[in-house]
Design a protein around this motif. Sequence first.
Motif, PDB file in Angstrom:
ATOM      1  N   LEU A  37       4.231   9.960  -7.599  1.00  0.00           N
ATOM      2  CA  LEU A  37       5.289  10.144  -8.595  1.00  0.00           C
ATOM      3  C   LEU A  37       4.720  10.289  -9.998  1.00  0.00           C
ATOM      4  O   LEU A  37       5.265  11.020 -10.827  1.00  0.00           O
ATOM      5  N   ARG A  38       3.615   9.608 -10.259  1.00  0.00           N
ATOM      6  CA  ARG A  38       3.007   9.680 -11.587  1.00  0.00           C
ATOM      7  C   ARG A  38       2.393  11.048 -11.875  1.00  0.00           C
ATOM      8  O   ARG A  38       2.167  11.402 -13.030  1.00  0.00           O
ATOM      9  N   LEU A  39       2.112  11.814 -10.834  1.00  0.00           N
ATOM     10  CA  LEU A  39       1.546  13.149 -11.035  1.00  0.00           C
ATOM     11  C   LEU A  39       2.528  14.074 -11.728  1.00  0.00           C
ATOM     12  O   LEU A  39       2.138  14.957 -12.491  1.00  0.00           O
ATOM     13  N   GLU A  64       0.832  -1.200   0.000  1.00  0.00           N
ATOM     14  CA  GLU A  64       0.000   0.000   0.000  1.00  0.00           C
ATOM     15  C   GLU A  64       0.871   1.256   0.000  1.00  0.00           C
ATOM     16  O   GLU A  64       0.568   2.234  -0.698  1.00  0.00           O
ATOM     17  N   VAL A  65       1.956   1.238   0.768  1.00  0.00           N
ATOM     18  CA  VAL A  65       2.883   2.371   0.758  1.00  0.00           C
ATOM     19  C   VAL A  65       3.489   2.546  -0.633  1.00  0.00           C
ATOM     20  O   VAL A  65       3.598   3.665  -1.150  1.00  0.00           O
ATOM     21  N   GLU A  66       3.865   1.444  -1.266  1.00  0.00           N
ATOM     22  CA  GLU A  66       4.397   1.503  -2.631  1.00  0.00           C
ATOM     23  C   GLU A  66       3.389   2.134  -3.581  1.00  0.00           C
ATOM     24  O   GLU A  66       3.739   2.985  -4.408  1.00  0.00           O
ATOM     25  N   ARG A  67       2.142   1.704  -3.468  1.00  0.00           N
ATOM     26  CA  ARG A  67       1.106   2.229  -4.360  1.00  0.00           C
ATOM     27  C   ARG A  67       0.917   3.732  -4.175  1.00  0.00           C
ATOM     28  O   ARG A  67       0.820   4.489  -5.156  1.00  0.00           O
ATOM     29  N   LEU A  68       0.860   4.163  -2.938  1.00  0.00           N
ATOM     30  CA  LEU A  68       0.649   5.587  -2.660  1.00  0.00           C
ATOM     31  C   LEU A  68       1.818   6.433  -3.168  1.00  0.00           C
ATOM     32  O   LEU A  68       1.617   7.531  -3.700  1.00  0.00           O
ATOM     33  N   ILE A  69       3.040   5.925  -3.009  1.00  0.00           N
ATOM     34  CA  ILE A  69       4.206   6.655  -3.506  1.00  0.00           C
ATOM     35  C   ILE A  69       4.185   6.736  -5.029  1.00  0.00           C
ATOM     36  O   ILE A  69       4.427   7.793  -5.625  1.00  0.00           O
ATOM     37  N   LEU A  70       3.879   5.618  -5.685  1.00  0.00           N
ATOM     38  CA  LEU A  70       3.829   5.604  -7.150  1.00  0.00           C
ATOM     39  C   LEU A  70       2.743   6.537  -7.674  1.00  0.00           C
ATOM     40  O   LEU A  70       2.941   7.220  -8.694  1.00  0.00           O
TER      41      LEU A  70
END
Length: 238
Positions: free
Chosen positions: A105-107, A96-102
């Motif tokens: 970053l995609r923004l 979940e932390v990985e998903r939130l960071i990605l």
Amino acid sequence: LLESWASVDAFALRIGVLPDDRRRRVAAVAEALSERYRAGDMLAGTSDITRRAQQLLQPGSVPVGDACATAIGRGEIVEVGNDTIQLAGCHFMEREVERLILDRLRLGGRILDENVIQQVLTETERPARISLTPRQCKAVRMTAASRVSVISGGAGTGKTAVLRAVLDARKAMWTARCGLGEAGPPIFQLAVAGRAAKRMAIATGRDAWTIARFINSIEHSGRRPASGLVVIDEKAVA
């Protein structure tokens, strides 16, 4: 409060759970992993956990056997790489932390304007204030260029000075855009321990909270912040 393994296991045996019951062996594996989690480890070696589970079951009483494989099959623990396992909850938290960071970053796009950053760096380097080293200036620019950043370094390397510069740059940018009357998006300074949060507040002149207090305040109020800058001091203070 949750009961200890010894208390729960003794109760289970009293009500008729057999010593070699597979559920008991799987529970011992989960408890061994939970011990490692409480000690600060998100994963552990399968062989280490098997040995610890055997100790919990009392050596010689019943073999752990395929309890790890059973727990993996049930989804209670997750196999990560070769001879490494973790609790399903730990695995979920990391993903979940990985998903939130990605997602952030995609923004893309810069968070702070380059001209504002340079202005703040110049102000910071005046004789009356602390002087930033080239590496510290680079850290400030890096933080401004990304929606997710990690600043690391040992004691005395100037992480706090970098943090103050980043927060000053954010304030200067918002003032330039909207004027002095606008407070801008909130800044949330968080730390694992209360002493670390207090240290952040003193160093930056801004409020800081423990992570637990921040999460509890959101749960109780029912209002999740829609925007803002989150700064986390990951180092616990003993």
